[in-house]
Design a protein around this motif. Sequence first.
Motif, PDB file in Angstrom:
ATOM      1  N   VAL A   1       8.924  -9.961  -7.528  1.00 33.97           N
ATOM      2  CA  VAL A   1       8.164 -11.056  -7.771  1.00 33.97           C
ATOM      3  C   VAL A   1       8.992 -12.426  -7.434  1.00 33.97           C
ATOM      4  CG1 VAL A   1       7.684 -12.457  -9.784  1.00 33.97           C
ATOM      5  CG2 VAL A   1       7.331 -10.087 -10.029  1.00 33.97           C
ATOM      6  N   LEU A   2      10.227 -12.255  -7.419  1.00 33.70           N
ATOM      7  CA  LEU A   2      10.958 -13.558  -6.550  1.00 33.70           C
ATOM      8  C   LEU A   2      10.803 -13.324  -5.089  1.00 33.70           C
ATOM      9  CD1 LEU A   2      14.650 -13.098  -8.274  1.00 33.70           C
ATOM     10  CD2 LEU A   2      12.757 -15.069  -8.592  1.00 33.70           C
ATOM     11  N   ALA A   3      10.754 -12.423  -4.554  1.00 36.84           N
ATOM     12  CA  ALA A   3      10.398 -12.264  -2.892  1.00 36.84           C
ATOM     13  C   ALA A   3       9.006 -12.896  -2.789  1.00 36.84           C
ATOM     14  CB  ALA A   3      10.676 -10.944  -2.319  1.00 36.84           C
ATOM     15  N   ALA A   4       7.949 -12.562  -3.543  1.00 35.29           N
ATOM     16  CA  ALA A   4       6.662 -12.927  -3.494  1.00 35.29           C
ATOM     17  C   ALA A   4       6.557 -14.352  -4.004  1.00 35.29           C
ATOM     18  CB  ALA A   4       5.719 -12.187  -4.355  1.00 35.29           C
ATOM     19  N   THR A   5       7.341 -15.317  -4.680  1.00 32.30           N
ATOM     20  CA  THR A   5       7.095 -16.491  -5.006  1.00 32.30           C
ATOM     21  C   THR A   5       8.007 -17.404  -4.876  1.00 32.30           C
ATOM     22  OG1 THR A   5       8.349 -15.989  -7.313  1.00 32.30           O
ATOM     23  CG2 THR A   5       5.945 -15.546  -7.227  1.00 32.30           C
ATOM     24  N   THR A   6       9.111 -17.216  -3.935  1.00 30.54           N
ATOM     25  CA  THR A   6      10.064 -18.325  -3.797  1.00 30.54           C
ATOM     26  C   THR A   6      10.134 -18.724  -2.393  1.00 30.54           C
ATOM     27  OG1 THR A   6      12.036 -16.481  -3.487  1.00 30.54           O
ATOM     28  CG2 THR A   6      11.699 -17.677  -5.659  1.00 30.54           C
ATOM     29  N   ARG A   7      10.049 -17.819  -1.491  1.00 30.48           N
ATOM     30  CA  ARG A   7       9.804 -18.157  -0.105  1.00 30.48           C
ATOM     31  C   ARG A   7       8.721 -17.595   0.768  1.00 30.48           C
ATOM     32  NH1 ARG A   7      15.190 -16.487   2.637  1.00 30.48           N
ATOM     33  NH2 ARG A   7      14.045 -17.264   4.380  1.00 30.48           N
TER      34      ARG A   7
ATOM     35  N   ASP B   1       8.247 -16.950   3.983  1.00 37.18           N
ATOM     36  CA  ASP B   1       8.628 -15.867   4.776  1.00 37.18           C
ATOM     37  C   ASP B   1       8.823 -14.458   4.238  1.00 37.18           C
ATOM     38  OD1 ASP B   1      11.112 -16.852   3.852  1.00 37.18           O
ATOM     39  OD2 ASP B   1      12.028 -15.943   5.698  1.00 37.18           O
ATOM     40  N   THR B   2       8.927 -14.466   2.921  1.00 32.76           N
ATOM     41  CA  THR B   2       9.015 -13.171   2.510  1.00 32.76           C
ATOM     42  C   THR B   2       7.805 -12.959   1.416  1.00 32.76           C
ATOM     43  OG1 THR B   2      10.227 -14.081   0.577  1.00 32.76           O
ATOM     44  CG2 THR B   2      11.631 -13.225   2.127  1.00 32.76           C
ATOM     45  N   ARG B   3       6.704 -13.843   1.426  1.00 36.23           N
ATOM     46  CA  ARG B   3       5.615 -13.575   0.378  1.00 36.23           C
ATOM     47  C   ARG B   3       5.083 -12.307   0.772  1.00 36.23           C
ATOM     48  NH1 ARG B   3       2.737 -18.678  -0.062  1.00 36.23           N
ATOM     49  NH2 ARG B   3       4.453 -19.018  -1.365  1.00 36.23           N
ATOM     50  N   THR B   4       4.524 -12.141   1.746  1.00 37.36           N
ATOM     51  CA  THR B   4       3.837 -10.628   2.037  1.00 37.36           C
ATOM     52  C   THR B   4       4.682  -9.366   1.811  1.00 37.36           C
ATOM     53  OG1 THR B   4       2.601 -11.725   3.979  1.00 37.36           O
ATOM     54  CG2 THR B   4       2.558  -9.322   3.951  1.00 37.36           C
ATOM     55  N   PHE B   5       5.904  -9.363   2.215  1.00 39.13           N
ATOM     56  CA  PHE B   5       6.717  -8.523   1.713  1.00 39.13           C
ATOM     57  C   PHE B   5       6.888  -8.212  -0.016  1.00 39.13           C
ATOM     58  CE2 PHE B   5      11.237  -7.703   0.273  1.00 39.13           C
ATOM     59  CZ  PHE B   5      11.555  -6.356   0.452  1.00 39.13           C
ATOM     60  N   GLY B   6       7.045  -9.573  -0.441  1.00 34.21           N
ATOM     61  CA  GLY B   6       7.060  -9.504  -2.035  1.00 34.21           C
ATOM     62  C   GLY B   6       6.018  -8.783  -2.722  1.00 34.21           C
ATOM     63  N   ILE B   7       4.767  -9.317  -2.181  1.00 31.12           N
ATOM     64  CA  ILE B   7       3.536  -8.739  -2.874  1.00 31.12           C
ATOM     65  C   ILE B   7       3.216  -7.395  -2.472  1.00 31.12           C
ATOM     66  CG2 ILE B   7       0.942  -8.686  -2.333  1.00 31.12           C
ATOM     67  CD1 ILE B   7       1.247 -11.971  -1.776  1.00 31.12           C
TER      68      ILE B   7
END
Length: 133
Positions: free
Chosen positions: A82-88, A90-96
Amino acid sequence: METLHKKVRLSRSLTLLSFFGLLLLFTLWYLIIHPLETGKPWVIWLVHMLPLAFFIPTMKSGNPRNHAWLCFVLILYFNEAVLAATTRVDTRTFGIIYALLVVVLFTAAMMYARWASQYARLSREQDSNASHV
């Protein structure tokens, strides 16, 4: 009993698919797609892989109790996803993708733990009843 057996097989398949998908995602992301600039991306990869690697024997054996324990560990991974999807950006797709895999793995492992335990109990009861007749 047959319906329960189908549920066990489906949840086991989803568990295996999402578990190894998560391992593949970590490998691709941390070592190939987005390695850290520090020169040691394998350290972060290892930190993510080791807790899950302890559950590889569980994935092989299909132990329902250990699948339930896996769910407790997955809570930490979900927080990071969730942090990876919502904080940056460049990591949004990875986080989702990461969050989706963790949610599928959590749900499938929990349902497998429940249904496999029920199936084992019913099988023991049927065996016990058959031996008394």
